[in-house]
Write a protein that holds these residues in place. Structure first.
Motif, PDB file in Angstrom:
ATOM      1  N   LYS A 158       0.831  -1.212   0.000  1.00 27.67           N
ATOM      2  CA  LYS A 158       0.000   0.000   0.000  1.00 27.67           C
ATOM      3  C   LYS A 158       0.860   1.255   0.000  1.00 27.67           C
ATOM      4  O   LYS A 158       0.933   1.966   0.998  1.00 27.67           O
ATOM      5  CB  LYS A 158      -0.924   0.003   1.212  1.00 27.67           C
ATOM      6  N   PRO A 159       1.469   1.547  -1.104  1.00 32.97           N
ATOM      7  CA  PRO A 159       2.283   2.770  -1.171  1.00 32.97           C
ATOM      8  C   PRO A 159       1.398   3.995  -1.351  1.00 32.97           C
ATOM      9  O   PRO A 159       0.216   3.870  -1.689  1.00 32.97           O
ATOM     10  CB  PRO A 159       3.127   2.536  -2.421  1.00 32.97           C
ATOM     11  N   CYS A 160       1.969   5.128  -1.118  1.00 32.86           N
ATOM     12  CA  CYS A 160       1.315   6.374  -1.501  1.00 32.86           C
ATOM     13  C   CYS A 160       1.603   6.556  -2.987  1.00 32.86           C
ATOM     14  O   CYS A 160       2.736   6.364  -3.429  1.00 32.86           O
ATOM     15  CB  CYS A 160       1.889   7.529  -0.685  1.00 32.86           C
ATOM     16  N   MET A 161       0.575   6.903  -3.763  1.00 33.25           N
ATOM     17  CA  MET A 161       0.777   7.045  -5.197  1.00 33.25           C
ATOM     18  C   MET A 161       0.174   8.353  -5.665  1.00 33.25           C
ATOM     19  O   MET A 161      -0.767   8.880  -5.056  1.00 33.25           O
ATOM     20  CB  MET A 161       0.147   5.878  -5.950  1.00 33.25           C
ATOM     21  N   GLY A 162       0.737   8.866  -6.742  1.00 27.76           N
ATOM     22  CA  GLY A 162       0.259  10.148  -7.224  1.00 27.76           C
ATOM     23  C   GLY A 162       0.461  10.340  -8.707  1.00 27.76           C
ATOM     24  O   GLY A 162       1.255   9.639  -9.342  1.00 27.76           O
ATOM     25  N   TRP A 163      -0.296  11.283  -9.241  1.00 25.46           N
ATOM     26  CA  TRP A 163      -0.135  11.742 -10.613  1.00 25.46           C
ATOM     27  C   TRP A 163       0.401  13.176 -10.582  1.00 25.46           C
ATOM     28  O   TRP A 163      -0.099  14.008  -9.805  1.00 25.46           O
ATOM     29  CB  TRP A 163      -1.452  11.711 -11.373  1.00 25.46           C
ATOM     30  N   PHE A 164       1.376  13.425 -11.425  1.00 28.72           N
ATOM     31  CA  PHE A 164       1.985  14.741 -11.538  1.00 28.72           C
ATOM     32  C   PHE A 164       1.900  15.209 -12.980  1.00 28.72           C
ATOM     33  O   PHE A 164       1.733  14.405 -13.903  1.00 28.72           O
ATOM     34  CB  PHE A 164       3.453  14.692 -11.098  1.00 28.72           C
ATOM     35  N   GLU A 223       7.121  24.326 -13.171  1.00 26.09           N
ATOM     36  CA  GLU A 223       7.570  23.332 -12.216  1.00 26.09           C
ATOM     37  C   GLU A 223       6.631  22.127 -12.254  1.00 26.09           C
ATOM     38  O   GLU A 223       5.422  22.265 -12.481  1.00 26.09           O
ATOM     39  CB  GLU A 223       7.558  23.941 -10.804  1.00 26.09           C
ATOM     40  N   ARG A 224       7.181  20.936 -12.053  1.00 28.98           N
ATOM     41  CA  ARG A 224       6.335  19.742 -11.960  1.00 28.98           C
ATOM     42  C   ARG A 224       5.362  19.917 -10.789  1.00 28.98           C
ATOM     43  O   ARG A 224       5.766  20.289  -9.683  1.00 28.98           O
ATOM     44  CB  ARG A 224       7.203  18.508 -11.730  1.00 28.98           C
ATOM     45  N   GLU A 225       4.105  19.651 -11.052  1.00 24.38           N
ATOM     46  CA  GLU A 225       3.091  19.874 -10.020  1.00 24.38           C
ATOM     47  C   GLU A 225       2.280  18.616  -9.757  1.00 24.38           C
ATOM     48  O   GLU A 225       2.012  17.829 -10.679  1.00 24.38           O
ATOM     49  CB  GLU A 225       2.148  21.012 -10.431  1.00 24.38           C
ATOM     50  N   GLY A 226       1.889  18.452  -8.497  1.00 22.12           N
ATOM     51  CA  GLY A 226       1.042  17.333  -8.140  1.00 22.12           C
ATOM     52  C   GLY A 226      -0.381  17.587  -8.586  1.00 22.12           C
ATOM     53  O   GLY A 226      -0.909  18.684  -8.409  1.00 22.12           O
ATOM     54  N   VAL A 227      -1.003  16.591  -9.158  1.00 21.00           N
ATOM     55  CA  VAL A 227      -2.365  16.688  -9.653  1.00 21.00           C
ATOM     56  C   VAL A 227      -3.334  15.949  -8.732  1.00 21.00           C
ATOM     57  O   VAL A 227      -4.387  16.473  -8.373  1.00 21.00           O
ATOM     58  CB  VAL A 227      -2.464  16.133 -11.085  1.00 21.00           C
ATOM     59  N   ALA A 228      -2.963  14.731  -8.353  1.00 21.07           N
ATOM     60  CA  ALA A 228      -3.837  13.927  -7.501  1.00 21.07           C
ATOM     61  C   ALA A 228      -3.005  12.905  -6.734  1.00 21.07           C
ATOM     62  O   ALA A 228      -2.005  12.392  -7.248  1.00 21.07           O
ATOM     63  CB  ALA A 228      -4.892  13.204  -8.338  1.00 21.07           C
ATOM     64  N   ILE A 229      -3.431  12.653  -5.510  1.00 21.32           N
ATOM     65  CA  ILE A 229      -2.748  11.711  -4.624  1.00 21.32           C
ATOM     66  C   ILE A 229      -3.734  10.666  -4.137  1.00 21.32           C
ATOM     67  O   ILE A 229      -4.895  10.998  -3.836  1.00 21.32           O
ATOM     68  CB  ILE A 229      -2.158  12.438  -3.393  1.00 21.32           C
ATOM     69  N   LEU A 230      -3.290   9.419  -4.066  1.00 18.15           N
ATOM     70  CA  LEU A 230      -4.064   8.352  -3.432  1.00 18.15           C
ATOM     71  C   LEU A 230      -3.154   7.756  -2.369  1.00 18.15           C
ATOM     72  O   LEU A 230      -2.129   7.150  -2.700  1.00 18.15           O
ATOM     73  CB  LEU A 230      -4.460   7.292  -4.469  1.00 18.15           C
TER      74      LEU A 230
END
Length: 121
Positions: free
Chosen positions: A30-36, A43-50
């Motif tokens: 169960k890692p933390c995962m995200g879309w950037f 700058e690279r930006e976070g879009v969504a985190i699960l």
């Protein structure tokens, strides 16, 4: 550990795309995962985190339009009502620790190569 994105493409404003990220070789259940998103000159930006508890966090710019989800070893990003400003290289990331949207992207351990999304007006 390997993360492989797919599903990008070119769409007109108002259209939809679903991005996928297949994760392999990762023993953490169960890692933390995200879309950037990486746009030219930005700058690279976070879009969504699960996160590991299945809580989701979205950037204000995509709330109500994007949905992040995960089924087994595949992370998804459903993108609706796309806008030209959503254009960019979309990358998925994984980390054993919790990472919020405002965490520096350099802290994430694992990255895919990205899939390009282009939205025309």
């Amino acid at each position: 550990v390997q993360l492989v994105e797919s599903g990008g493409g070119s769409v007109q404003a108002g259209g939809s795309l679903r991005l996928s990220c297949v994760v392999s070789g990762y023993q953490n259940p169960k890692p933390c995962m995200g879309w950037f998103r990486q746009s030219p000159g930005k700058e690279r930006e976070g879009v969504a985190i699960l996160d590991s508890l299945n809580f989701t966090i979205y950037a204000d710019s995509v709330k109500g339009r994007f949905t992040i989800s995960k089924v087994k070893n595949t992370l998804y990003l459903q993108m609706n009502s796309l806008r030209p400003e959503d254009t960019g290289l979309y990358l998925c990331a994984a980390d054993p620790d919790y990472r919020g949207l405002r965490s520096r992207w350099q802290l994430w351990d694992y990255w895919g190569q990205g899939t390009q999304v282009t939205v025309s007006s």
